[in-house]
Write a protein that holds these residues in place. Structure first.
Motif, PDB file in Angstrom:
ATOM      1  N   PHE A 271      10.052   0.606   0.995  1.00 47.34           N
ATOM      2  CA  PHE A 271       9.024   0.612   2.036  1.00 47.34           C
ATOM      3  C   PHE A 271       7.690   1.105   1.497  1.00 47.34           C
ATOM      4  O   PHE A 271       6.649   0.474   1.697  1.00 47.34           O
ATOM      5  CB  PHE A 271       9.468   1.498   3.205  1.00 47.34           C
ATOM      6  CG  PHE A 271       8.390   1.712   4.236  1.00 47.34           C
ATOM      7  CD1 PHE A 271       8.073   0.709   5.136  1.00 47.34           C
ATOM      8  CD2 PHE A 271       7.679   2.902   4.279  1.00 47.34           C
ATOM      9  CE1 PHE A 271       7.063   0.885   6.080  1.00 47.34           C
ATOM     10  CE2 PHE A 271       6.670   3.091   5.217  1.00 47.34           C
ATOM     11  CZ  PHE A 271       6.362   2.082   6.119  1.00 47.34           C
ATOM     12  N   ILE A 272       7.707   2.237   0.800  1.00 50.17           N
ATOM     13  CA  ILE A 272       6.463   2.828   0.285  1.00 50.17           C
ATOM     14  C   ILE A 272       5.780   1.882  -0.694  1.00 50.17           C
ATOM     15  O   ILE A 272       4.562   1.677  -0.651  1.00 50.17           O
ATOM     16  CB  ILE A 272       6.744   4.182  -0.378  1.00 50.17           C
ATOM     17  CG1 ILE A 272       7.166   5.205   0.692  1.00 50.17           C
ATOM     18  CG2 ILE A 272       5.516   4.692  -1.132  1.00 50.17           C
ATOM     19  CD1 ILE A 272       7.675   6.508   0.120  1.00 50.17           C
ATOM     20  N   SER A 273       6.558   1.257  -1.580  1.00 51.05           N
ATOM     21  CA  SER A 273       5.959   0.367  -2.572  1.00 51.05           C
ATOM     22  C   SER A 273       5.409  -0.901  -1.924  1.00 51.05           C
ATOM     23  O   SER A 273       4.434  -1.469  -2.407  1.00 51.05           O
ATOM     24  CB  SER A 273       6.981   0.001  -3.660  1.00 51.05           C
ATOM     25  OG  SER A 273       8.004  -0.827  -3.140  1.00 51.05           O
ATOM     26  N   HIS A 274       6.007  -1.350  -0.819  1.00 49.45           N
ATOM     27  CA  HIS A 274       5.537  -2.570  -0.168  1.00 49.45           C
ATOM     28  C   HIS A 274       4.358  -2.327   0.756  1.00 49.45           C
ATOM     29  O   HIS A 274       3.664  -3.277   1.123  1.00 49.45           O
ATOM     30  CB  HIS A 274       6.678  -3.242   0.595  1.00 49.45           C
ATOM     31  CG  HIS A 274       7.577  -4.048  -0.283  1.00 49.45           C
ATOM     32  ND1 HIS A 274       8.437  -3.482  -1.205  1.00 49.45           N
ATOM     33  CD2 HIS A 274       7.735  -5.399  -0.425  1.00 49.45           C
ATOM     34  CE1 HIS A 274       9.082  -4.429  -1.848  1.00 49.45           C
ATOM     35  NE2 HIS A 274       8.676  -5.598  -1.393  1.00 49.45           N
ATOM     36  N   VAL A 275       4.130  -1.100   1.148  1.00 50.41           N
ATOM     37  CA  VAL A 275       2.936  -0.789   1.926  1.00 50.41           C
ATOM     38  C   VAL A 275       1.684  -0.959   1.071  1.00 50.41           C
ATOM     39  O   VAL A 275       0.616  -1.318   1.569  1.00 50.41           O
ATOM     40  CB  VAL A 275       3.010   0.646   2.492  1.00 50.41           C
ATOM     41  CG1 VAL A 275       1.661   1.114   3.017  1.00 50.41           C
ATOM     42  CG2 VAL A 275       4.035   0.704   3.619  1.00 50.41           C
TER      43      VAL A 275
ATOM     44  N   GLY B 194      13.259  -2.344   4.275  1.00 48.54           N
ATOM     45  CA  GLY B 194      12.121  -1.596   3.743  1.00 48.54           C
ATOM     46  C   GLY B 194      10.974  -2.504   3.356  1.00 48.54           C
ATOM     47  O   GLY B 194       9.807  -2.231   3.660  1.00 48.54           O
TER      48      GLY B 194
ATOM     49  N   GLY C 111       7.376  -2.670   5.287  1.00 50.20           N
ATOM     50  CA  GLY C 111       6.203  -2.421   4.453  1.00 50.20           C
ATOM     51  C   GLY C 111       5.198  -3.555   4.545  1.00 50.20           C
ATOM     52  O   GLY C 111       3.986  -3.328   4.677  1.00 50.20           O
ATOM     53  N   LYS C 112       5.707  -4.789   4.491  1.00 51.29           N
ATOM     54  CA  LYS C 112       4.810  -5.942   4.578  1.00 51.29           C
ATOM     55  C   LYS C 112       4.262  -6.129   5.987  1.00 51.29           C
ATOM     56  O   LYS C 112       3.191  -6.730   6.164  1.00 51.29           O
ATOM     57  CB  LYS C 112       5.525  -7.210   4.106  1.00 51.29           C
ATOM     58  CG  LYS C 112       5.790  -7.222   2.611  1.00 51.29           C
ATOM     59  CD  LYS C 112       4.532  -6.927   1.820  1.00 51.29           C
ATOM     60  CE  LYS C 112       4.777  -6.859   0.334  1.00 51.29           C
ATOM     61  NZ  LYS C 112       3.591  -6.381  -0.414  1.00 51.29           N
TER      62      LYS C 112
END
Length: 206
Positions: free
Chosen positions: A14-18, A53, A57-58
């Protein structure tokens, strides 16, 4: 990552896709987790956690809107929007699904869609379906290559690091694609010309 289990995978993805255009750290977490847990239940949970996630995120990226997209993608955003207009002849939901299930830099599609006020529910449904396909393939890839690399290196940790490094290298190559060149080639010579233009941009050839 083992301490948090699938929740840790979900948070990392999630964090990396935000962060626009930076999905790799999250996928590395998925690969690490799968390489350390080869039972079916853990791998199903890893795929679901990764897909959820990535999708949430996206969804945040989708809500960024055109302002952030213009800042991040600059001129390439214009070419991406033109490419999307061609792809969307199949239907916007189909385009979202295709981008979501591919390793492409899908933010160039989601940001302008958000700016255009596209229906959130339909967007998320197509997005999650595509990310679920990608997550399943990622888990399969990690599970398959872990066994091969463990046989090569004879060490679980070294095999995991090698797998993460290989996946990172492939991701970087994909992100090198220059969409302006791909679109120009498509308009002049069709799909095969576009594929060749994408490969040329990946290897750094004009």
């Amino acid at each position: 990552m083992d301490a948090l289990g699938p929740l840790g995978v979900f948070l990392a993805v999630f964090i990396s896709h935000v962060i626009p255009f930076a999905p790799l750290p999250g996928y590395a977490a998925t690969i690490y987790y799968v390489s350390r847990h080869n039972d079916s239940a853990s791998q199903v949970l890893a795929a679901v956690a990764t897909a959820l996630g990535a999708s949430l995120g996206k969804l945040v990226v989708f809500l960024y809107g055109y302002g952030i997209g213009k800042l991040v993608a600059r001129d390439e955003l214009l070419y991406a929007k033109r490419l999307f207009e061609k792809i969307s002849k199949l239907g916007i939901d189909v385009a979202v699904f295709i981008f979501a299930m591919s390793p492409l830099a899908d933010d160039v599609l989601y940001i302008p869609l958000g700016a255009a006020g596209y229906h959130v529910g339909r967007f998320f449904t197509a997005l999650f379906a595509g990310k679920m396909v990608l997550a399943t393939l990622l888990v399969f890839w990690a599970n398959l290559l872990t066994g091969m690399l463990e046989g090569l290196f004879g060490n679980g940790i070294l095999a995991t690091l090698a797998l993460v490094a290989l996946t990172a290298a492939l991701t970087v190559l994909v992100l090198r694609i220059k969409w302006s060149a791909v679109l120009e080639a498509y308009e002049k010579g069709g799909v095969w010309s576009a594929v060749k233009a994408a490969l040329r941009s990946v290897v750094g050839r004009a």
